[in-house]
Design a protein around this motif. Structure first.
Motif, PDB file in Angstrom:
ATOM      1  N   ALA A 105      45.091  21.433  33.787  1.00  0.00           N
ATOM      2  CA  ALA A 105      44.129  20.365  34.023  1.00  0.00           C
ATOM      3  C   ALA A 105      43.513  20.009  32.667  1.00  0.00           C
ATOM      4  N   ASP A 106      42.800  18.887  32.618  1.00  0.00           N
ATOM      5  CA  ASP A 106      42.341  18.352  31.336  1.00  0.00           C
ATOM      6  C   ASP A 106      41.053  17.577  31.579  1.00  0.00           C
ATOM      7  N   SER A 107      40.054  17.793  30.733  1.00  0.00           N
ATOM      8  CA  SER A 107      38.786  17.092  30.893  1.00  0.00           C
ATOM      9  C   SER A 107      38.091  16.978  29.545  1.00  0.00           C
ATOM     10  N   ALA A 108      37.270  15.951  29.402  1.00  0.00           N
ATOM     11  CA  ALA A 108      36.525  15.756  28.153  1.00  0.00           C
ATOM     12  C   ALA A 108      35.182  15.123  28.464  1.00  0.00           C
ATOM     13  N   VAL A 109      34.222  15.413  27.593  1.00  0.00           N
ATOM     14  CA  VAL A 109      32.885  14.829  27.723  1.00  0.00           C
ATOM     15  C   VAL A 109      32.325  14.641  26.312  1.00  0.00           C
ATOM     16  N   THR A 110      31.623  13.533  26.114  1.00  0.00           N
ATOM     17  CA  THR A 110      30.930  13.303  24.849  1.00  0.00           C
ATOM     18  C   THR A 110      29.444  13.514  25.075  1.00  0.00           C
ATOM     19  N   VAL A 111      28.837  14.337  24.235  1.00  0.00           N
ATOM     20  CA  VAL A 111      27.438  14.716  24.449  1.00  0.00           C
ATOM     21  C   VAL A 111      26.616  14.449  23.190  1.00  0.00           C
ATOM     22  N   PRO A 112      25.328  14.176  23.377  1.00  0.00           N
ATOM     23  CA  PRO A 112      24.447  13.967  22.223  1.00  0.00           C
ATOM     24  C   PRO A 112      24.058  15.291  21.586  1.00  0.00           C
ATOM     25  N   VAL A 113      23.812  15.238  20.300  1.00  0.00           N
ATOM     26  CA  VAL A 113      23.304  16.401  19.569  1.00  0.00           C
ATOM     27  C   VAL A 113      21.830  16.129  19.288  1.00  0.00           C
ATOM     28  N   GLY A 114      20.963  16.812  20.032  1.00  0.00           N
ATOM     29  CA  GLY A 114      19.540  16.542  19.900  1.00  0.00           C
ATOM     30  C   GLY A 114      19.219  15.132  20.379  1.00  0.00           C
ATOM     31  N   SER A 115      18.326  14.464  19.669  1.00  0.00           N
ATOM     32  CA  SER A 115      17.923  13.103  20.020  1.00  0.00           C
ATOM     33  C   SER A 115      18.837  12.112  19.294  1.00  0.00           C
ATOM     34  N   ARG A 122      23.834   4.275  24.869  1.00  0.00           N
ATOM     35  CA  ARG A 122      24.507   3.232  25.642  1.00  0.00           C
ATOM     36  C   ARG A 122      26.018   3.416  25.579  1.00  0.00           C
ATOM     37  N   LEU A 123      26.547   3.741  24.414  1.00  0.00           N
ATOM     38  CA  LEU A 123      27.989   3.967  24.272  1.00  0.00           C
ATOM     39  C   LEU A 123      28.450   5.066  25.221  1.00  0.00           C
ATOM     40  N   LEU A 124      27.709   6.165  25.283  1.00  0.00           N
ATOM     41  CA  LEU A 124      28.080   7.270  26.167  1.00  0.00           C
ATOM     42  C   LEU A 124      28.024   6.844  27.627  1.00  0.00           C
ATOM     43  N   LYS A 125      26.970   6.135  28.005  1.00  0.00           N
ATOM     44  CA  LYS A 125      26.842   5.725  29.413  1.00  0.00           C
ATOM     45  C   LYS A 125      27.953   4.766  29.809  1.00  0.00           C
ATOM     46  N   VAL A 126      28.229   3.779  28.981  1.00  0.00           N
ATOM     47  CA  VAL A 126      29.252   2.790  29.311  1.00  0.00           C
ATOM     48  C   VAL A 126      30.625   3.459  29.404  1.00  0.00           C
ATOM     49  N   THR A 127      30.915   4.393  28.505  1.00  0.00           N
ATOM     50  CA  THR A 127      32.211   5.061  28.528  1.00  0.00           C
ATOM     51  C   THR A 127      32.364   5.921  29.774  1.00  0.00           C
ATOM     52  N   GLU A 128      31.316   6.669  30.122  1.00  0.00           N
ATOM     53  CA  GLU A 128      31.394   7.491  31.328  1.00  0.00           C
ATOM     54  C   GLU A 128      31.503   6.609  32.581  1.00  0.00           C
ATOM     55  N   ASP A 129      30.751   5.521  32.609  1.00  0.00           N
ATOM     56  CA  ASP A 129      30.851   4.602  33.743  1.00  0.00           C
ATOM     57  C   ASP A 129      32.266   4.042  33.865  1.00  0.00           C
ATOM     58  N   ALA A 130      32.902   3.742  32.732  1.00  0.00           N
ATOM     59  CA  ALA A 130      34.272   3.218  32.741  1.00  0.00           C
ATOM     60  C   ALA A 130      35.234   4.234  33.345  1.00  0.00           C
ATOM     61  N   LEU A 131      35.031   5.514  33.026  1.00  0.00           N
ATOM     62  CA  LEU A 131      35.862   6.557  33.618  1.00  0.00           C
ATOM     63  C   LEU A 131      35.765   6.500  35.142  1.00  0.00           C
ATOM     64  N   ALA A 230      32.480   6.733  18.293  1.00  0.00           N
ATOM     65  CA  ALA A 230      33.429   6.615  19.401  1.00  0.00           C
ATOM     66  C   ALA A 230      33.040   7.632  20.463  1.00  0.00           C
ATOM     67  N   ALA A 231      33.406   7.346  21.718  1.00  0.00           N
ATOM     68  CA  ALA A 231      33.121   8.259  22.829  1.00  0.00           C
ATOM     69  C   ALA A 231      34.367   8.408  23.686  1.00  0.00           C
ATOM     70  N   HIS A 232      34.418   9.516  24.436  1.00  0.00           N
ATOM     71  CA  HIS A 232      35.628   9.867  25.197  1.00  0.00           C
ATOM     72  C   HIS A 232      35.198  10.705  26.400  1.00  0.00           C
ATOM     73  N   PHE A 233      35.535  10.227  27.587  1.00  0.00           N
ATOM     74  CA  PHE A 233      35.287  10.978  28.821  1.00  0.00           C
ATOM     75  C   PHE A 233      36.588  11.075  29.597  1.00  0.00           C
ATOM     76  N   GLU A 234      36.804  12.206  30.283  1.00  0.00           N
ATOM     77  CA  GLU A 234      38.081  12.430  30.963  1.00  0.00           C
ATOM     78  C   GLU A 234      37.903  13.331  32.180  1.00  0.00           C
ATOM     79  N   HIS A 235      38.637  13.005  33.237  1.00  0.00           N
ATOM     80  CA  HIS A 235      38.787  13.879  34.397  1.00  0.00           C
ATOM     81  C   HIS A 235      40.250  13.892  34.821  1.00  0.00           C
ATOM     82  N   THR A 236      40.656  15.006  35.410  1.00  0.00           N
ATOM     83  CA  THR A 236      41.943  15.087  36.093  1.00  0.00           C
ATOM     84  C   THR A 236      41.703  14.774  37.564  1.00  0.00           C
ATOM     85  N   VAL A 237      42.494  13.845  38.116  1.00  0.00           N
ATOM     86  CA  VAL A 237      42.284  13.417  39.499  1.00  0.00           C
ATOM     87  C   VAL A 237      43.600  13.440  40.266  1.00  0.00           C
ATOM     88  N   ALA A 238      43.487  13.631  41.571  1.00  0.00           N
ATOM     89  CA  ALA A 238      44.640  13.586  42.471  1.00  0.00           C
ATOM     90  C   ALA A 238      44.529  12.358  43.369  1.00  0.00           C
TER      91      ALA A 238
END
Length: 251
Positions: A105-115, A122-131, A230-238
């Motif tokens: 299986a394979d997954s990815a998440v982009t997270v902030p470092v501190g503030s 916004r980049l993180l939210k839009v990318t996760e929403d796109a996923l 750049a941001a990257h979010f990923e899930h494995t789905v069936a």
């Protein structure tokens, strides 16, 4: 090669791997802070994989030297862990592929470092929403392009770009199987109908600026040509008879 459809029992085995990945990514996410190095995050991932009895999908893959990919700021994908120290305001993608009892299986998440800046948030939210829009389109009877279109429309409407050289993929007994799952619609690309039992990794990779990228001399790390985040979010789905099931969620 035709995509390999999985039985419900085989999907359950991939789900076991996915739960391990979700647990490890949660650990890593909690460890992200200013002052930690990407090598330290890789060490934590390696120890967690050992604890769960799982194996990294990236370590040794075509010579890749680490258990996870850590892509910071302008690094889009395949960043190699090392001495880089995370700073307040950075963002980091934690990308983990793993196998457990022979199933990947394979997954990815982009997270902030501190503030981080409002722009980065916004980049993180839009990318996760796109996923999740791509996952919502992953229904039996739809086609691959429906996933691609859902992701592309959301990203481009937000004013961002999508990397063209990399995308999602089938997964199961191997880390990469057919079909490729593009994050944009390419009319000439095969547009297979989605069927129950198909297991795919959906993973939008989104650029704040231009879609142009380049590969660093390490032969792995892909960075934005303009140096913007750049941001990257990923899930494995069936694919099921109803909504797609996300296999890389926590227990």
């Amino acid at each position: 090669m035709a995509p390999i459809l999985k039985s419900k029992e085989e999907c359950a085995k991939i789900r076991e791997t996915g739960r391990i990945i979700a647990a490890i990514l949660a650990e890593l996410r909690s460890a992200v802070r200013p002052g930690i190095t990407t090598a330290e995050l890789d060490h934590l991932a390696a120890e967690a994989l050992k604890r769960f009895g799982a194996k990294s999908g990236s370590l040794g893959y075509h010579g890749y030297p680490a258990s996870i990919c850590t892509s910071v700021n302008e690094e889009v994908v395949h960043g190699i862990p090392g001495p880089r120290v995370l700073q307040e305001g950075d963002i980091i993608t934690l990308d983990l592929a793993a196998s457990y009892q022979g199933w990947y299986a394979d997954s990815a998440v982009t997270v902030p470092v501190g503030s981080v800046s409002a722009e980065a948030k916004r980049l993180l939210k839009v990318t996760e929403d796109a996923l999740y829009r791509g996952i919502a389109a992953a229904q039996a009877g739809n086609r691959l392009h429906d996933i691609s279109r859902a992701i592309q429309h959301h990203i481009e409407a937000a004013g961002y770009s999508l990397i063209r050289e990399y995308g999602g993929h089938g997964i199961g007994r191997s880390m990469h199987e057919d079909p490729d799952v593009l994050n944009y619609v390419e009319p000439a690309y095969p547009n297979m109908r989605l069927r129950p039992g198909l297991v795919i990794a959906i993973e939008p990779m989104v650029l704040l600026g231009s879609e142009a990228t380049r590969e660093l001399d390490d032969g792995w790390t892909v960075v934005t040509a303009d140096g913007r985040y750049a941001a990257h979010f990923e899930h494995t789905v069936a694919i099921t008879d109803g909504n797609a099931e996300i296999l890389t969620l926590g227990a």
